[in-house]
Design a protein around this motif. Structure first.
Motif, PDB file in Angstrom:
ATOM      1  N   TYR A   1      30.884  44.122  26.532  1.00  0.00           N
ATOM      2  CA  TYR A   1      30.788  43.081  25.518  1.00  0.00           C
ATOM      3  C   TYR A   1      31.849  42.015  25.756  1.00  0.00           C
ATOM      4  O   TYR A   1      32.967  42.310  26.179  1.00  0.00           O
ATOM      5  N   LEU A   2      31.491  40.822  25.448  1.00  0.00           N
ATOM      6  CA  LEU A   2      32.419  39.712  25.545  1.00  0.00           C
ATOM      7  C   LEU A   2      33.282  39.690  24.291  1.00  0.00           C
ATOM      8  O   LEU A   2      32.770  39.622  23.184  1.00  0.00           O
ATOM      9  N   THR A   3      34.582  39.755  24.475  1.00  0.00           N
ATOM     10  CA  THR A   3      35.474  39.712  23.319  1.00  0.00           C
ATOM     11  C   THR A   3      36.361  38.480  23.422  1.00  0.00           C
ATOM     12  O   THR A   3      36.836  38.116  24.495  1.00  0.00           O
ATOM     13  N   ILE A   4      36.555  37.881  22.302  1.00  0.00           N
ATOM     14  CA  ILE A   4      37.399  36.702  22.237  1.00  0.00           C
ATOM     15  C   ILE A   4      38.549  37.012  21.279  1.00  0.00           C
ATOM     16  O   ILE A   4      38.326  37.328  20.114  1.00  0.00           O
ATOM     17  N   ASP A   5      39.770  36.910  21.801  1.00  0.00           N
ATOM     18  CA  ASP A   5      40.942  37.149  20.968  1.00  0.00           C
ATOM     19  C   ASP A   5      41.677  35.814  20.811  1.00  0.00           C
ATOM     20  O   ASP A   5      42.492  35.432  21.653  1.00  0.00           O
ATOM     21  N   ILE A   6      41.341  35.096  19.748  1.00  0.00           N
ATOM     22  CA  ILE A   6      41.907  33.774  19.519  1.00  0.00           C
ATOM     23  C   ILE A   6      43.428  33.827  19.324  1.00  0.00           C
ATOM     24  O   ILE A   6      44.151  32.918  19.723  1.00  0.00           O
ATOM     25  N   GLN A   7      43.917  34.903  18.719  1.00  0.00           N
ATOM     26  CA  GLN A   7      45.366  35.053  18.508  1.00  0.00           C
ATOM     27  C   GLN A   7      46.103  35.096  19.854  1.00  0.00           C
ATOM     28  O   GLN A   7      47.123  34.448  20.033  1.00  0.00           O
ATOM     29  N   GLU A   8      45.593  35.840  20.765  1.00  0.00           N
ATOM     30  CA  GLU A   8      46.219  35.980  22.076  1.00  0.00           C
ATOM     31  C   GLU A   8      46.159  34.671  22.862  1.00  0.00           C
ATOM     32  O   GLU A   8      47.102  34.300  23.548  1.00  0.00           O
ATOM     33  N   MET A   9      45.046  33.951  22.742  1.00  0.00           N
ATOM     34  CA  MET A   9      44.889  32.683  23.459  1.00  0.00           C
ATOM     35  C   MET A   9      45.834  31.615  22.901  1.00  0.00           C
ATOM     36  O   MET A   9      46.385  30.804  23.638  1.00  0.00           O
ATOM     37  N   ALA A  10      46.042  31.598  21.602  1.00  0.00           N
ATOM     38  CA  ALA A  10      46.833  30.543  20.969  1.00  0.00           C
ATOM     39  C   ALA A  10      48.324  30.858  20.928  1.00  0.00           C
ATOM     40  O   ALA A  10      49.137  29.959  20.692  1.00  0.00           O
TER      41      ALA A  10
END
Length: 150
Positions: free
Chosen positions: A2-11
């Protein structure tokens, strides 16, 4: 998978860097303030010394005047370059720096002028033929409109 997006980690890197900006800016403004204060102090001291030297030019020997004149010409070039650099940075956002550097150049030009007179006052005056003077005057008169058109 599954594709997971961790916005906290990116920002996180952006957020961390942004938190440091006010601290860095305060430090830079502090350094700039100290630089301006110190520079103005040095300029004021130099101006006072220069004003005193201007008043003492007549007491200096011709040989020493010639040496000081050569050194003064080099200092003038250095100060003109410094003034040009400061002008590019808006005189460090300080009106006092601008006034001090302009006054320093004015004093240096006055000092150079007095030294020049001191050095060359003992040299004999060269007589120039009147025909030569009149010829130069006529040349200037005929070419003045071209010189003014630039």
């Amino acid at each position: 998978m599954y594709l997971t997006i961790d916005i906290q980690e990116m920002a996180q890197p952006v957020v961390n860097d942004t938190k440091r900006v006010p601290l860095v800016l305060k430090f830079l403004y502090f350094l700039k303030g100290r630089l301006v204060t110190k520079y103005n102090k040095h300029l004021t001291t130099f101006n006072l010394a220069l004003e005193g030297a201007i008043n003492r030019v007549d007491d200096i020997s011709i040989e020493k005047s010639r040496k000081i004149l050569d050194e003064t010409k080099k200092i003038i070039v250095s100060m003109e370059n410094a003034e040009s650099d400061l002008a590019k940075s808006n005189y460090l956002d300080s009106e006092e720096v601008k006034e001090n550097i302009k006054y320093t150049l004015k004093c240096l030009y006055t000092f150079e002028s007095k030294l020049h007179k001191q050095v060359y006052k003992s040299l004999p005056t060269i007589k120039v033929d009147n025909d030569l003077k009149e010829g130069i005057a006529r040349m200037n008169k005929t070419n003045i409109h071209e010189l003014l058109s630039y």
